[in-house]
Write a protein that holds these residues in place. Structure first.
Motif, PDB file in Angstrom:
ATOM      1  N   HIS A 122       0.854  -1.184   0.000  1.00 39.80           N
ATOM      2  CA  HIS A 122       0.000   0.000   0.000  1.00 39.80           C
ATOM      3  C   HIS A 122       0.889   1.233   0.000  1.00 39.80           C
ATOM      4  O   HIS A 122       1.815   1.324   0.770  1.00 39.80           O
ATOM      5  CB  HIS A 122      -0.876   0.041   1.264  1.00 39.80           C
ATOM      6  CG  HIS A 122      -1.804  -1.110   1.402  1.00 39.80           C
ATOM      7  ND1 HIS A 122      -3.127  -1.018   1.094  1.00 39.80           N
ATOM      8  CD2 HIS A 122      -1.615  -2.378   1.819  1.00 39.80           C
ATOM      9  CE1 HIS A 122      -3.722  -2.174   1.333  1.00 39.80           C
ATOM     10  NE2 HIS A 122      -2.815  -2.999   1.779  1.00 39.80           N
ATOM     11  N   GLY A 123       0.545   2.211  -0.830  1.00 42.92           N
ATOM     12  CA  GLY A 123       1.235   3.481  -0.783  1.00 42.92           C
ATOM     13  C   GLY A 123       2.520   3.547  -1.555  1.00 42.92           C
ATOM     14  O   GLY A 123       3.146   4.582  -1.629  1.00 42.92           O
ATOM     15  N   SER A 124       2.977   2.444  -2.184  1.00 41.63           N
ATOM     16  CA  SER A 124       4.186   2.481  -2.994  1.00 41.63           C
ATOM     17  C   SER A 124       4.119   1.372  -4.003  1.00 41.63           C
ATOM     18  O   SER A 124       3.547   0.329  -3.769  1.00 41.63           O
ATOM     19  CB  SER A 124       5.430   2.318  -2.112  1.00 41.63           C
ATOM     20  OG  SER A 124       6.572   2.159  -2.917  1.00 41.63           O
ATOM     21  N   ASP A 125       4.748   1.573  -5.147  1.00 48.38           N
ATOM     22  CA  ASP A 125       4.732   0.574  -6.194  1.00 48.38           C
ATOM     23  C   ASP A 125       6.123   0.143  -6.604  1.00 48.38           C
ATOM     24  O   ASP A 125       6.291  -0.609  -7.537  1.00 48.38           O
ATOM     25  CB  ASP A 125       4.012   1.105  -7.433  1.00 48.38           C
ATOM     26  CG  ASP A 125       2.713   0.385  -7.678  1.00 48.38           C
ATOM     27  OD1 ASP A 125       2.387  -0.492  -6.875  1.00 48.38           O
ATOM     28  OD2 ASP A 125       2.035   0.686  -8.664  1.00 48.38           O
ATOM     29  N   SER A 126       7.125   0.619  -5.934  1.00 49.25           N
ATOM     30  CA  SER A 126       8.481   0.263  -6.309  1.00 49.25           C
ATOM     31  C   SER A 126       8.828  -1.092  -5.731  1.00 49.25           C
ATOM     32  O   SER A 126       8.544  -1.395  -4.584  1.00 49.25           O
ATOM     33  CB  SER A 126       9.464   1.316  -5.792  1.00 49.25           C
ATOM     34  OG  SER A 126       9.158   2.569  -6.339  1.00 49.25           O
ATOM     35  N   THR A 190     -13.932  -6.826  -3.767  1.00 49.51           N
ATOM     36  CA  THR A 190     -13.572  -5.416  -3.839  1.00 49.51           C
ATOM     37  C   THR A 190     -12.183  -5.215  -3.245  1.00 49.51           C
ATOM     38  O   THR A 190     -11.672  -6.058  -2.503  1.00 49.51           O
ATOM     39  CB  THR A 190     -14.584  -4.556  -3.079  1.00 49.51           C
ATOM     40  OG1 THR A 190     -14.693  -5.045  -1.724  1.00 49.51           O
ATOM     41  CG2 THR A 190     -15.945  -4.626  -3.738  1.00 49.51           C
ATOM     42  N   VAL A 191     -11.569  -4.072  -3.565  1.00 53.18           N
ATOM     43  CA  VAL A 191     -10.241  -3.752  -3.039  1.00 53.18           C
ATOM     44  C   VAL A 191     -10.272  -2.365  -2.432  1.00 53.18           C
ATOM     45  O   VAL A 191     -11.096  -1.525  -2.804  1.00 53.18           O
ATOM     46  CB  VAL A 191      -9.162  -3.827  -4.143  1.00 53.18           C
ATOM     47  CG1 VAL A 191      -9.075  -5.234  -4.705  1.00 53.18           C
ATOM     48  CG2 VAL A 191      -9.440  -2.826  -5.249  1.00 53.18           C
ATOM     49  N   PRO A 192      -9.373  -2.077  -1.489  1.00 55.48           N
ATOM     50  CA  PRO A 192      -9.328  -0.734  -0.902  1.00 55.48           C
ATOM     51  C   PRO A 192      -8.867   0.303  -1.916  1.00 55.48           C
ATOM     52  O   PRO A 192      -8.233  -0.027  -2.926  1.00 55.48           O
ATOM     53  CB  PRO A 192      -8.288  -0.878   0.238  1.00 55.48           C
ATOM     54  CG  PRO A 192      -8.132  -2.351   0.452  1.00 55.48           C
ATOM     55  CD  PRO A 192      -8.421  -3.004  -0.858  1.00 55.48           C
ATOM     56  N   ALA A 193      -9.164   1.547  -1.635  1.00 50.95           N
ATOM     57  CA  ALA A 193      -8.689   2.624  -2.501  1.00 50.95           C
ATOM     58  C   ALA A 193      -7.183   2.769  -2.437  1.00 50.95           C
ATOM     59  O   ALA A 193      -6.572   3.378  -3.309  1.00 50.95           O
ATOM     60  CB  ALA A 193      -9.356   3.941  -2.102  1.00 50.95           C
ATOM     61  N   ARG A 230     -13.761  -0.528  -6.049  1.00 54.82           N
ATOM     62  CA  ARG A 230     -13.117  -0.278  -4.781  1.00 54.82           C
ATOM     63  C   ARG A 230     -14.150  -0.255  -3.664  1.00 54.82           C
ATOM     64  O   ARG A 230     -15.338  -0.042  -3.889  1.00 54.82           O
ATOM     65  CB  ARG A 230     -12.331   1.033  -4.854  1.00 54.82           C
ATOM     66  CG  ARG A 230     -11.070   0.894  -5.680  1.00 54.82           C
ATOM     67  CD  ARG A 230     -10.478   2.222  -6.079  1.00 54.82           C
ATOM     68  NE  ARG A 230     -11.197   2.826  -7.194  1.00 54.82           N
ATOM     69  CZ  ARG A 230     -10.707   3.803  -7.943  1.00 54.82           C
ATOM     70  NH1 ARG A 230      -9.505   4.253  -7.703  1.00 54.82           N
ATOM     71  NH2 ARG A 230     -11.414   4.312  -8.928  1.00 54.82           N
ATOM     72  N   GLU A 231     -13.684  -0.476  -2.454  1.00 57.73           N
ATOM     73  CA  GLU A 231     -14.591  -0.647  -1.317  1.00 57.73           C
ATOM     74  C   GLU A 231     -15.523   0.549  -1.092  1.00 57.73           C
ATOM     75  O   GLU A 231     -16.716   0.355  -0.839  1.00 57.73           O
ATOM     76  CB  GLU A 231     -13.766  -0.959  -0.067  1.00 57.73           C
ATOM     77  CG  GLU A 231     -13.115  -2.341  -0.133  1.00 57.73           C
ATOM     78  CD  GLU A 231     -12.122  -2.590   0.977  1.00 57.73           C
ATOM     79  OE1 GLU A 231     -11.910  -1.655   1.790  1.00 57.73           O
ATOM     80  OE2 GLU A 231     -11.547  -3.684   1.038  1.00 57.73           O
ATOM     81  N   PRO A 232     -15.042   1.786  -1.162  1.00 59.77           N
ATOM     82  CA  PRO A 232     -15.994   2.898  -0.964  1.00 59.77           C
ATOM     83  C   PRO A 232     -17.041   2.989  -2.060  1.00 59.77           C
ATOM     84  O   PRO A 232     -18.153   3.472  -1.809  1.00 59.77           O
ATOM     85  CB  PRO A 232     -15.082   4.140  -0.960  1.00 59.77           C
ATOM     86  CG  PRO A 232     -13.821   3.717  -1.615  1.00 59.77           C
ATOM     87  CD  PRO A 232     -13.659   2.269  -1.294  1.00 59.77           C
ATOM     88  N   GLU A 233     -16.730   2.517  -3.268  1.00 61.65           N
ATOM     89  CA  GLU A 233     -17.726   2.525  -4.340  1.00 61.65           C
ATOM     90  C   GLU A 233     -18.817   1.495  -4.065  1.00 61.65           C
ATOM     91  O   GLU A 233     -19.996   1.738  -4.319  1.00 61.65           O
ATOM     92  CB  GLU A 233     -17.043   2.249  -5.672  1.00 61.65           C
ATOM     93  CG  GLU A 233     -16.111   3.362  -6.090  1.00 61.65           C
ATOM     94  CD  GLU A 233     -15.211   3.001  -7.247  1.00 61.65           C
ATOM     95  OE1 GLU A 233     -14.838   3.895  -8.003  1.00 61.65           O
ATOM     96  OE2 GLU A 233     -14.877   1.810  -7.401  1.00 61.65           O
TER      97      GLU A 233
END
Length: 682
Positions: A122-126, A190-193, A230-233
């Motif tokens: 989460h928060g990074s893609d490297s 679903t997945v988190p934002a 996504r989960e909020p959707e």
């Protein structure tokens, strides 16, 4: 059986002539708790999905969620089963349940919890990068690999397998027609934002190794889908239907162009997304049709109920010391935490409460070591507020960010007065204190600019994600839906993309070299009927022979009205605002000589030829032998994925660059690794 496909989603739709039952199944794989909801294809779109409420370890209780916890035997040869959910929490000796329920000593197990937070990342893609530093400040995120030798991916796979096996066992008893022999499954996870491209790829690879994706039963078909919503959707879909029930939502009426925010405060993250109404919503008589339009991209931060639980654990450690806490058994620690969670959910911080303290029964070990405590841990109201403080602050920051985004993007045309409600769902959505605290923070922020916004919760907010996801999957299975019914399939483009001009644009507009031509702008919808968008940017080059040429693509988070138009303007913007995403290498050597010559001679329009004749007169960089060659830069966006490549007469002439579609915190430049968005060639 022959399948058709939904026009907007591509999801298989059962042939209407078949008698075989189709079952839409939603799985909410949460950080702290998970759940399953289902609804069959014979039900109407207005009917609510069923939520699984019976779980192993709590057979006599009605519970819509099960803990996302799994426990493995320390000794693989002991013949002990893998425990999960409530069984992994254990039960006390005075548990009144029947004796035929097996008892297991948790000291013989290694327990894994909060392992969803360890999916990379989460928060990074490297590759090799660490998740958000906040997530390392909390204990029990996941035991070290050395403790049990299992990765987060392996634990996630095993947990999802056990969850799905339990569903199949339960569904046979609840609805015999829903057994695997009697119907096909359409499963949505679903997945988190916060899920990045890399996280989603890892999650999909995990699902491919589950029993859901490897069922060999020829009598049924399983359609498995993850990451499309996504989960909020999903929570938005649930809230939309709850709005039609006046006994559950007393706000009254949402009018045309009113806006509201869904705040999914779960165990690990707080996810938010915003919508605007495109028709009158009269809750009292449920007028249809109308639609809900997304107005900002979903945002998320780590600030859910796990943060509150960590505050309690830290308080216990400071009060009683590490040695005393280590003396407690696994069962005692679990029971102690569950007692706190029940108090946390009921906490209202009212001055009229009977006592100023929350009394939590101490475990046996602590009662013996600390007899002066008289069997209870007393937690003051101020300490409870302190436990909640960071989650409340995190949620408020996210909501204000959504408010500002809605009002600051010019094409939204939204005034602060149009933002009416925040609907809080998820685990913290049922906390009255959490809602009141967030309401107070919103009212006092920015000199009361958003003091009119009301914070509320729908009925059973902890079911919002899983029930909403089941509705989405159910509607995707039905080819005939009322025209105005929102299916929450559109996403907004969360940034602008542009290409550095080398000579001129292929649409005939003359531009100076080193200008940036923006071909897709922030705030645009991915699609009118689904989460897919394809944009073709016409380009042209002066080429005298087949060769490889490069085009540089930029990414900008700024509002569309202030996009830079040339390289020199980039110096005046923050480093993280405009980023060079990638370079697309178009290789014309892959094109046949006949196609290349046909395009460079008669394929060019008279308008393009005229432009180049003018350019030849003002620059010496274009020789007389060079002629215009037209091609296209293509960008496709599908759900959480975005790809870039170039085409020449319908033939792909470059490698595909896969972009990260989920962003870092753009308000914090240090959260962007290396200042660049990573790309992966495929």
């Amino acid at each position: 059986m022959e399948d058709h496909h939904h026009e907007s989603t591509g999801i298989p739709i059962p042939d209407q002539g078949t008698e075989r039952l189709q079952l839409a199944i939603a799985i909410d794989f949460g950080t702290s708790y998970s759940g399953i909801a289902y609804i069959d294809s014979k039900r109407t779109y207005r009917e609510a999905p069923e939520v699984l409420t019976s779980w192993k370890g709590k057979p006599d209780m009605v519970l819509s969620k099960v803990p996302t916890i799994i426990a493995y035997p320390k000794d693989d040869k002991a013949g002990l089963p893998i425990l999960w959910g409530y069984e992994a929490l254990g039960r006390s000796e005075d548990d009144p349940r029947s004796e035929d329920i097996p008892r297991f000593k948790l000291d013989d197990y290694i327990r894994y919890s909060n392992f969803k937070l360890r999916l990379p990342c989460h928060g990074s893609d490297s590759d090799g990068a660490e998740p958000d530093p906040d997530w390392h400040n909390y204990e029990d995120v996941d035991p070290e690999r050395s403790a049990g030798g299992r990765s987060a991916e392996e634990v996630t796979r095993d947990y999802l397998n056990l969850l799905f096996e339990h569903f199949e066992e339960s569904i046979v008893d609840l609805e015999p027609d829903y057994s695997s022999i009697g119907c096909d499954y359409h499963i949505l996870l679903t997945v988190p934002a916060t899920f990045t491209k890399r996280t989603l790829r890892v999650f999909e690879s995990i699902l491919r190794r589950t029993i859901m994706a490897n069922r060999t039963n020829s009598d049924m078909t399983i359609h498995l889908q993850a990451g499309s919503y996504r989960e909020p959707e999903a929570a938005s879909m649930y809230t939309f239907f709850e709005l039609s029930n006046t006994s559950r939502m007393a706000e009254g009426k949402l009018n045309i162009n009113d806006c509201f925010v869904i705040c999914d405060a779960g165990g690990g993250t707080v996810d938010v997304c915003s919508y605007k109404t495109n028709g009158d919503i009269d809750i009292s008589n449920s007028q249809y049709p109308f639609t809900l339009t997304p107005v900002t991209e979903p945002e998320a931060k780590f600030g859910g109920s796990a943060m509150i639980d960590f505050g309690f654990k830290s308080f216990v450690l400071m009060r009683y010391g590490h040695l005393a806490v280590q003396e407690m058994t696994e069962l005692e620690m679990n029971t102690f935490l569950q007692e706190f969670i029940s108090r946390k959910e009921a906490f209202v911080d009212s001055q009229y409460t009977e006592t100023d303290y929350q009394n939590i029964p101490l475990p046996r070990t602590l009662r013996i070591l600390f007899p002066n405590e008289r069997g209870f841990l007393k937690i003051s109201r101020s300490k409870m507020r302190e436990f909640f403080a960071r989650s409340v602050r995190c949620t408020t920051e996210l909501l204000l960010s959504q408010f500002y985004s809605m009002c600051d993007i010019p094409q939204n045309h939204i005034k602060p007065s149009q933002i009416k409600y925040v609907y809080s769902v998820g685990g913290l959505g049922s906390s009255e204190y959490f809602r009141r605290a967030v309401q107070h923070c919103i009212e006092t922020a920015d000199f009361g600019r958003f003091s009119h916004v009301r914070v509320s919760s729908p009925h059973a907010p902890q079911r919002a994600v899983v029930s909403g996801a089941a509705r989405i999957m159910h509607q995707n299975m039905i080819p005939t839906i009322p025209s105005g019914l929102p299916v929450f399939q559109s996403h907004l483009i969360n940034a602008s993309y542009g290409v550095l001009v080398q000579t001129f644009e292929g649409d005939g507009k003359t531009l100076i070299k080193n200008q940036i031509s923006w071909f897709i702008k922030k705030g645009r919808y991915q699609g009118d009927n689904g989460p897919f968008l394809k944009v073709e940017k016409p380009l042209a080059r002066m080429l005298s022979k087949r060769m490889a040429v490069n085009d540089t693509v930029f990414y900008c988070k700024a509002d569309p009205g202030i996009l830079p138009t040339c390289l020199s303007e980039l110096e005046h913007l923050p480093r993280h605002m405009v980023i060079e995403v990638c370079t697309i290498e178009s290789d014309f050597t892959k094109v046949s000589k006949s196609d290349f010559k046909a395009t460079t001679s008669e394929g060019a329009t008279s308008r393009l030829s005229e432009i180049f004749r003018k350019l030849k007169k003002v620059t010496r960089s274009i020789s007389a032998s060079q002629v215009p060659t037209q091609y296209s830069l293509v960008m496709t966006v599908n759900g959480l994925r975005a790809e870039l490549f170039s085409e020449f007469k319908g033939q792909r002439i470059s490698k595909v660059q896969e972009l990260n579609w989920q962003l870092w915190n753009w308000h914090d430049p240090d959260s962007i690794p290396g200042g660049e968005l990573p790309t992966v060639e495929s």
